[in-house]
Write a protein that holds these residues in place. Structure first.
Motif, short mmCIF file in Angstrom:
data_model
loop_
_atom_site.label_atom_id
_atom_site.label_comp_id
_atom_site.label_asym_id
_atom_site.label_seq_id
_atom_site.Cartn_x
_atom_site.Cartn_y
_atom_site.Cartn_z
N ALA A 263 -21.21 4.32 -2.67
CA ALA A 263 -20.76 3.18 -3.47
C ALA A 263 -21.88 2.16 -3.64
N ARG A 264 -22.59 1.89 -2.56
CA ARG A 264 -23.68 0.91 -2.61
C ARG A 264 -24.82 1.39 -3.52
N ALA A 265 -25.10 2.70 -3.48
CA ALA A 265 -26.17 3.26 -4.30
C ALA A 265 -25.88 3.13 -5.79
N LEU A 266 -24.60 3.04 -6.15
CA LEU A 266 -24.22 2.93 -7.55
C LEU A 266 -23.88 1.49 -7.93
N GLY A 267 -24.20 0.55 -7.07
CA GLY A 267 -24.04 -0.86 -7.41
C GLY A 267 -22.69 -1.45 -7.12
N TYR A 268 -21.82 -0.72 -6.41
CA TYR A 268 -20.52 -1.27 -6.04
C TYR A 268 -20.68 -2.10 -4.77
N THR A 269 -20.23 -3.34 -4.82
CA THR A 269 -20.33 -4.21 -3.65
C THR A 269 -19.11 -4.09 -2.74
N SER A 270 -18.06 -3.43 -3.25
CA SER A 270 -16.83 -3.27 -2.48
C SER A 270 -16.42 -1.81 -2.44
N ILE A 271 -16.29 -1.23 -1.24
CA ILE A 271 -15.84 0.15 -1.11
C ILE A 271 -14.41 0.28 -1.60
N HIS A 272 -13.63 -0.78 -1.45
CA HIS A 272 -12.23 -0.75 -1.91
C HIS A 272 -12.17 -0.63 -3.43
N TYR A 273 -13.00 -1.42 -4.12
CA TYR A 273 -13.00 -1.35 -5.58
C TYR A 273 -13.55 0.00 -6.06
N PHE A 274 -14.58 0.50 -5.38
CA PHE A 274 -15.13 1.81 -5.71
C PHE A 274 -14.05 2.89 -5.58
N SER A 275 -13.29 2.86 -4.49
CA SER A 275 -12.23 3.85 -4.28
C SER A 275 -11.15 3.73 -5.35
N LYS A 276 -10.83 2.50 -5.73
CA LYS A 276 -9.81 2.27 -6.76
C LYS A 276 -10.26 2.85 -8.10
N GLN A 277 -11.52 2.60 -8.46
CA GLN A 277 -12.06 3.12 -9.71
C GLN A 277 -12.15 4.65 -9.69
N PHE A 278 -12.56 5.19 -8.55
CA PHE A 278 -12.70 6.64 -8.41
C PHE A 278 -11.35 7.32 -8.62
N LYS A 279 -10.31 6.79 -7.98
CA LYS A 279 -8.97 7.37 -8.10
C LYS A 279 -8.42 7.20 -9.50
N LYS A 280 -8.69 6.05 -10.12
CA LYS A 280 -8.21 5.81 -11.48
C LYS A 280 -8.75 6.85 -12.46
N ILE A 281 -10.00 7.24 -12.29
CA ILE A 281 -10.65 8.14 -13.24
C ILE A 281 -10.44 9.61 -12.89
N THR A 282 -10.47 9.96 -11.61
CA THR A 282 -10.37 11.37 -11.22
C THR A 282 -8.97 11.77 -10.76
N GLY A 283 -8.13 10.79 -10.42
CA GLY A 283 -6.79 11.11 -9.95
C GLY A 283 -6.69 11.29 -8.46
N MET A 284 -7.80 11.16 -7.73
CA MET A 284 -7.78 11.30 -6.28
C MET A 284 -8.77 10.33 -5.65
N PRO A 285 -8.52 9.87 -4.43
CA PRO A 285 -9.48 8.98 -3.76
C PRO A 285 -10.75 9.74 -3.40
N PRO A 286 -11.87 9.03 -3.26
CA PRO A 286 -13.14 9.71 -2.96
C PRO A 286 -13.10 10.49 -1.64
N SER A 287 -12.34 10.02 -0.65
CA SER A 287 -12.26 10.75 0.62
C SER A 287 -11.62 12.11 0.43
N GLN A 288 -10.59 12.19 -0.42
CA GLN A 288 -9.94 13.48 -0.68
C GLN A 288 -10.89 14.40 -1.44
#
Length: 325
Positions: A263-288
């Motif tokens: 997340a940090r490497a791609l400019g996200y300052t919040s892991i929570h927001y990164f996870s939210k965006q990831f799930k919104k676009i792919t349908g699953m959280p990044p951990s899954q």
């Protein structure tokens, strides 16, 4: 029926479908000797792949992003990732006895806006009408959902037939296709779109704002949004978010850093927001997604993405991302 009525000719008739699915492969993926008794179209949503017909002495066909290939039934095909990238493919298996299919098979087509919209509609109806039961990477089948929308399966057949007609017109008149006015974008807008997406790629690790893009290219916000919506079906910053998450998926597959560092490497300052965006676009959280990659050691297919889990070709909802403010 009146004696003056004309029976309409039907060039293509889809009698059944066997699969409507996204596949995402590892960069070192190689799949040998795939066999099927139906026609199968492959559309490259991202990355690139190479296809080789077994028994044919020829160099592999390279299929790039935005290109479509139709495999003929009762032949063996080998497939592998190209140029060490991770391809994302949309696949649809179908049955069609129309003679025109022989002219479309084993050819590469570059999909224009019309074909992309039909693929979008096809994936949307597939997602609404079917779920994909996957027992392993090679055995899968469609299952009807309980609450199918009225006429959904008929629309799937119609969208496929319309897509085949569009491809046939491209085949029989490739020169005329270049001059068509199907797209409402002017040549200047098309060039500008390419420049902006190149700019996105160069700033993929930054937090861009729409006003920043407008200033960089001296373009009004409404003009910018119109260009992206007409060409991609996405808002300007929504498209950038798709690109960032695509880069995140690749970093996760490379398995060189944890999710926080990704997340940090791609400019996200919040892991929570990164996870939210990831799930919104792919349908699953990044951990899954990360777990699915790590457990795919015995299977070259990195992820068989269910139709309910992804919306890459289909149009996304209105852009409400805070980056657009």
């Amino acid at each position: 029926m009146s004696t003056d009525a004309l029976t309409l000719k039907q060039e293509f008739h889809i009698s059944a479908v066997s699969s409507i699915q996204f596949f995402e492969y590892k960069s070192d993926f190689i799949f040998k000797s795939e066999y099927h008794d139906c026609w199968k179209l492959l559309y490259v949503e991202a990355g690139a792949c190479e296809i080789l017909r077994s028994g044919h002495k020829a160099t592999p066909l390279s299929l790039q992003k935005g290109q479509l290939f139709i495999q003929a039934p009762n032949e063996y095909y080998s497939l592998k990732a190209a140029k060490e990238v991770t391809p994302l493919l949309f696949s649809c298996g179908f049955y069609c006895d129309s003679p025109g299919m022989s002219l479309l098979s084993n050819r590469i087509f570059s999909c224009k806006e019309q074909e992309r919209r039909l693929l979008s509609a096809l994936s949307e109806e597939g997602r609404s009408n079917f779920s994909m039961r996957v027992d392993d990477s090679a055995l899968y089948r469609l299952e009807r959902k309980l609450n199918q929308p009225f006429g959904g399966e008929q629309l799937i057949g119609m969208y496929l037939e319309m897509l085949l007609i569009s491809l046939m017109r491209q085949y029989v008149s490739p020169a005329a296709e270049k001059d068509t006015a199907a797209s409402s974008l002017s040549k200047a807008d098309s060039i500008l779109l390419n420049r902006i997406t190149d700019y996105y790629a160069a700033h993929i690790t930054e937090k861009l704002h729409i006003r920043q893009v407008c200033q960089e290219f001296s373009i009004g916000r409404s003009h910018l949004q119109r260009i992206f919506r007409e060409q991609t079906g996405l808002g300007a910053m929504e498209y950038f978010c798709q690109m960032r998450i695509g880069a995140a998926r690749q970093l996760i597959r490379e398995n060189k850093m944890n999710l926080t560092d990704t997340a940090r490497a791609l400019g996200y300052t919040s892991i929570h927001y990164f996870s939210k965006q990831f799930k919104k676009i792919t349908g699953m959280p990044p951990s899954q997604y990360q777990n699915s990659v790590r457990t795919a050691d015995s299977d070259p297919v990195c992820q068989q993405i269910d139709l309910d889990q992804i919306r890459l070709i289909a149009k996304a909802p209105e852009d409400k991302d805070p980056l657009s403010s």
